[in-house]
Design a protein around this motif. Structure first.
Motif, PDB file in Angstrom:
ATOM      1  N   LYS A   1      -8.176 -19.106  -1.607  1.00 50.48           N
ATOM      2  CA  LYS A   1      -7.288 -19.627  -0.564  1.00 50.48           C
ATOM      3  C   LYS A   1      -6.522 -18.498   0.105  1.00 50.48           C
ATOM      4  O   LYS A   1      -6.330 -18.495   1.330  1.00 50.48           O
TER       5      LYS A   1
ATOM      6  N   ARG B   1      -8.607 -16.823   2.645  1.00 52.18           N
ATOM      7  CA  ARG B   1      -8.721 -17.658   3.845  1.00 52.18           C
ATOM      8  C   ARG B   1      -7.454 -17.568   4.697  1.00 52.18           C
ATOM      9  O   ARG B   1      -7.528 -17.471   5.929  1.00 52.18           O
TER      10      ARG B   1
ATOM     11  N   LYS C   1      -7.359 -14.241   6.564  1.00 51.23           N
ATOM     12  CA  LYS C   1      -8.249 -14.240   7.726  1.00 51.23           C
ATOM     13  C   LYS C   1      -7.642 -15.037   8.882  1.00 51.23           C
ATOM     14  O   LYS C   1      -7.733 -14.643  10.043  1.00 51.23           O
ATOM     15  N   GLU C   2      -7.013 -16.147   8.546  1.00 46.69           N
ATOM     16  CA  GLU C   2      -6.392 -16.974   9.581  1.00 46.69           C
ATOM     17  C   GLU C   2      -5.216 -16.252  10.230  1.00 46.69           C
ATOM     18  O   GLU C   2      -5.027 -16.312  11.450  1.00 46.69           O
TER      19      GLU C   2
END
Length: 281
Positions: free
Chosen positions: A206, A209, A212-213
């Motif tokens: 998580k 992720r 990256k966001e």
């Protein structure tokens, strides 16, 4: 908890207060960080804040004064790291401080020379020596105990108004906000995927992720490097620290690695960056 500040209303209110009373008030977040309502400082404070060491001392002092608040209610008075009088009071959401209302800088009504002698003992670190700041020190206004009591009561009423009008509100932070704030506060430390995931109480998958966001598709390592280089750029332009010391200050102990990362992100070496942008300025 995410703290939302209505900067426009707070600035208008505190500016009006300053125009009316001549005493500056300000807002600090729960960690004691300035929310940047004001940019100006009295001459004495400006001379100290213009130096990296002085700015660090002021920032540390702000953090100390919110952590050491111990009054039952209202304002707690103290002297800052340079011996100048200030006062602080928390603004609560139930039992949790949302922010801190502070006012200063001033001197009390004890003899000015006695207060100066106390301040002199705290300024041995100042490059020009304490005497370089003496004239600026004597520009501070003195207030009597009665005046300070009246002003603090006025500000306590103002604090209730700030809370009534919802100028400071608490909301839950998103995971992205938590990551962004954590990196802002800890980029100068040794960080890893595991340590950040543990600090934020999320799994590594998580966290990748989220990184990256937040970064537009980059890794957590790249996100950390970007934050460090942004801080390094500020240090390079604001003072004459050796580049190796700048690298250490942003959490990179290897000078060569720092230079390589700096160049990969900015397209130039730290030395060339400092030379180009200082010349432009």
């Amino acid at each position: 908890m995410n703290i939302l500040f209505d900067q426009e209303q707070l600035l208008s209110l505190l500016t009006s207060l300053y125009v009316f009373t001549g005493m500056a008030a300000n807002i600090l977040d729960p960690q004691g960080r300035d929310i940047n309502l004001f940019e100006g400082h009295p001459p004495f404070c400006k001379a100290i804040n213009d130096l990296p060491e002085g700015h660090r001392r002021c920032v540390d002092c702000d953090a100390w004064k919110v952590k050491s608040y111990a009054a039952d209610s209202g304002f707690q008075f103290y002297r800052c790291h340079a011996g100048i009088c200030e006062a602080v009071m928390p603004l609560y959401d139930k039992n949790h401080p949302l922010a801190y209302l502070v006012f200063g800088c001033f001197l009390d009504d004890s003899p000015m020379e006695e207060q100066w002698e106390h301040t002199r003992t705290l300024l041995d670190w100042y490059p020009g020596g304490p005497e370089a700041l003496k004239d600026a020190f004597f520009q501070f206004r003195q207030y009597s105990a009665l005046e300070l009591k009246a002003y603090s009561e006025l500000l306590e009423a103002l604090a209730a108004y700030i809370q009534l009008k919802g100028m400071i509100l608490a909301t839950e932070r998103t995971d992205l906000q938590k990551l962004e704030i954590y990196l802002e506060q800890h980029y100068m430390e040794k960080l890893s995927l595991e340590s950040v995931a543990e600090a934020l109480h999320v799994g590594r998958t998580k966290l990748c992720r989220l990184a990256k966001e937040l970064s537009g598709g980059q890794t957590l390592s790249h996100l950390i490097a970007q934050r460090r280089i942004e801080a390094a750029k500020t240090l390079l332009l604001r003072n004459d620290m050796p580049i190796s010391a700048v690298a250490e200050a942003v959490g990179i102990s290897d000078y060569n690695y720092f230079s390589r990362i700096f160049r990969s992100i900015t397209g130039m070496t730290p030395r060339d960056f400092r030379k180009k942008w200082r010349h432009s300025a």
